[in-house]
Design an enzyme around this catalytic site. Structure first.
Site, PDB file in Angstrom:
ATOM      1  N   PHE A 152      14.200   4.614   6.199  1.00 54.17           N
ATOM      2  CA  PHE A 152      13.739   3.343   5.628  1.00 54.17           C
ATOM      3  C   PHE A 152      14.096   3.254   4.136  1.00 54.17           C
ATOM      4  O   PHE A 152      14.318   2.157   3.613  1.00 54.17           O
ATOM      5  CB  PHE A 152      12.229   3.204   5.814  1.00 54.17           C
ATOM      6  CG  PHE A 152      11.669   1.923   5.272  1.00 54.17           C
ATOM      7  CD1 PHE A 152      11.899   0.722   5.911  1.00 54.17           C
ATOM      8  CD2 PHE A 152      10.920   1.919   4.102  1.00 54.17           C
ATOM      9  CE1 PHE A 152      11.388  -0.468   5.408  1.00 54.17           C
ATOM     10  CE2 PHE A 152      10.405   0.739   3.593  1.00 54.17           C
ATOM     11  CZ  PHE A 152      10.640  -0.456   4.250  1.00 54.17           C
ATOM     12  N   GLY A 158       3.787   4.641   2.960  1.00 59.23           N
ATOM     13  CA  GLY A 158       4.810   3.658   2.654  1.00 59.23           C
ATOM     14  C   GLY A 158       5.479   3.089   3.891  1.00 59.23           C
ATOM     15  O   GLY A 158       5.614   1.872   4.034  1.00 59.23           O
ATOM     16  N   ASP A 159       5.895   3.957   4.798  1.00 60.23           N
ATOM     17  CA  ASP A 159       6.530   3.492   6.041  1.00 60.23           C
ATOM     18  C   ASP A 159       5.998   4.281   7.233  1.00 60.23           C
ATOM     19  O   ASP A 159       6.714   4.539   8.190  1.00 60.23           O
ATOM     20  CB  ASP A 159       8.054   3.615   5.950  1.00 60.23           C
ATOM     21  CG  ASP A 159       8.514   5.046   5.725  1.00 60.23           C
ATOM     22  OD1 ASP A 159       7.660   5.902   5.404  1.00 60.23           O
ATOM     23  OD2 ASP A 159       9.717   5.330   5.869  1.00 60.23           O
ATOM     24  N   GLU A 160       4.724   4.634   7.165  1.00 63.32           N
ATOM     25  CA  GLU A 160       4.101   5.431   8.218  1.00 63.32           C
ATOM     26  C   GLU A 160       2.946   4.646   8.854  1.00 63.32           C
ATOM     27  O   GLU A 160       2.143   4.025   8.157  1.00 63.32           O
ATOM     28  CB  GLU A 160       3.571   6.748   7.653  1.00 63.32           C
ATOM     29  CG  GLU A 160       4.676   7.661   7.126  1.00 63.32           C
ATOM     30  CD  GLU A 160       4.115   8.891   6.433  1.00 63.32           C
ATOM     31  OE1 GLU A 160       4.610   9.994   6.723  1.00 63.32           O
ATOM     32  OE2 GLU A 160       3.190   8.732   5.616  1.00 63.32           O
TER      33      GLU A 160
END
Length: 313
Positions: free
Chosen positions: A169, A207-209
């Site tokens: 990401f 953040g992107d989890e």
């Protein structure tokens, strides 16, 4: 003249009603709060307090308090406005004997606290939700997972924890900017929520989890099917401000009671399984195994030993 000036120029709304709730007088501030041009406009349009209450039960509660206490302070109530909207207000009201001493009327003040209540609700929301996606955050997720585990113990059911991490990401953020990345995450959060059952929870924890608690998934194959469903949901194309973007993800799965009996252990083990999925080519899912935990412990011990060795030369 002095008290008339105070009444007409007060910032707070001021009113008088009889005991039945019919308005006897209101000041300009109260008329404006309710959406009317003047006190006369208000009195000609609103014949009783019951007409402006959003919830008449609150009026009955206020009456009961007045009968018991004669004075009520900071009573919150929603009022209807002329334009069809609503305002949240705080009322201070007391029962006052009339000049002849033959009866009582009610008089008090009304303060508009709509913005304050909205700000309080926003602060409360952000304490338990992710600001970007509106999904539960880790605090709320852990609370819901703890409740799910307590219920599962009583019913002798399974709970599955899925840890989902996007692959590469950072490349999107670095190449297109964080604003595009944020819009993408918002779309992804909406998509994941649509693919989550009502009894389950999906939360954004980094953040992107993203992390999931699946209630009573049944046989292990159904947990695998849920993970595959999420993987495919992520893999579908996203359109963000003219950019068509494709994502993949790695998912780790831990199961209660097989892989842990408390929230912390299950989350940690799902995280370990997710890293195993990344090491095995990404865009897939893996279940936690005891070997994964042993490998993680071994790696940590090795890193600590190397650090001590370097310090001691």
């Amino acid at each position: 003249q002095k008290y008339r000036s105070i009444f007409e120029n007060a910032v707070l709304g001021i009113f008088q009603t009889n005991l039945e709730g019919d308005f006897l007088s209101v000041n300009p501030a109260l008329a404006r709060l309710a959406g009317y041009d003047s006190p006369e406009d208000f009195l000609n349009s609103v014949h009783g307090a019951a007409e402006i209450y959003v919830d008449l039960k609150r009026r009955d509660e206020l009456r009961e308090l007045l009968q018991a206490q004669r004075v009520v302070r900071d009573f919150e109530v929603e009022f209807k406005t002329k334009g069809g909207g609503t305002r949240t207000t705080s009322i201070n009201v007391g029962a006052v004997a009339d000049s002849e001493g033959g009866g009582f009327y009610l008089e008090g003040t009304v303060q508009d606290i709509t913005e304050r209540k909205a700000a309080q609700a926003r602060v409360h929301f952000l304490a338990y939700h992710d600001d970007l996606t509106g999904l539960p955050n880790r605090v709320l997720f852990e609370d819901r997972l703890a409740q799910a585990l307590a219920n599962a113990r009583r019913r002798q059911e399974r709970v599955a924890v899925l840890w989902l991490d996007l692959d590469n990401f950072k490349t999107i953020n670095d190449s297109l900017g964080h604003s595009i990345g944020d819009l993408l995450l918002k779309q992804l959060g909406e998509r994941l929520q649509r693919h989550t059952r009502a009894q389950d929870t999906v939360a954004k924890v980094g953040g992107d989890e993203f992390i999931f608690a699946l209630i009573n998934p049944g046989h292990i194959s159904r947990a695998a099917a849920a993970a595959e469903r999420m993987r495919r949901a992520v893999a579908g194309a996203f359109e963000v401000q003219g950019h068509v973007l494709n994502l993949t993800c790695s998912i780790g799965i831990s199961l209660f009671p097989d892989d842990g009996t408390d929230s912390e252990t299950l989350v940690k083990n799902a995280d370990l399984a997710m890293y195993c999925a990344k090491e095995n080519g990404r865009d897939n899912f893996r279940f936690f195994t005891a070997e994964l935990n042993a490998k993680a412990v071994e790696r940590l011990a090795l890193e600590n030993s190397l650090r001590v060795a370097l310090e001691k030369r």
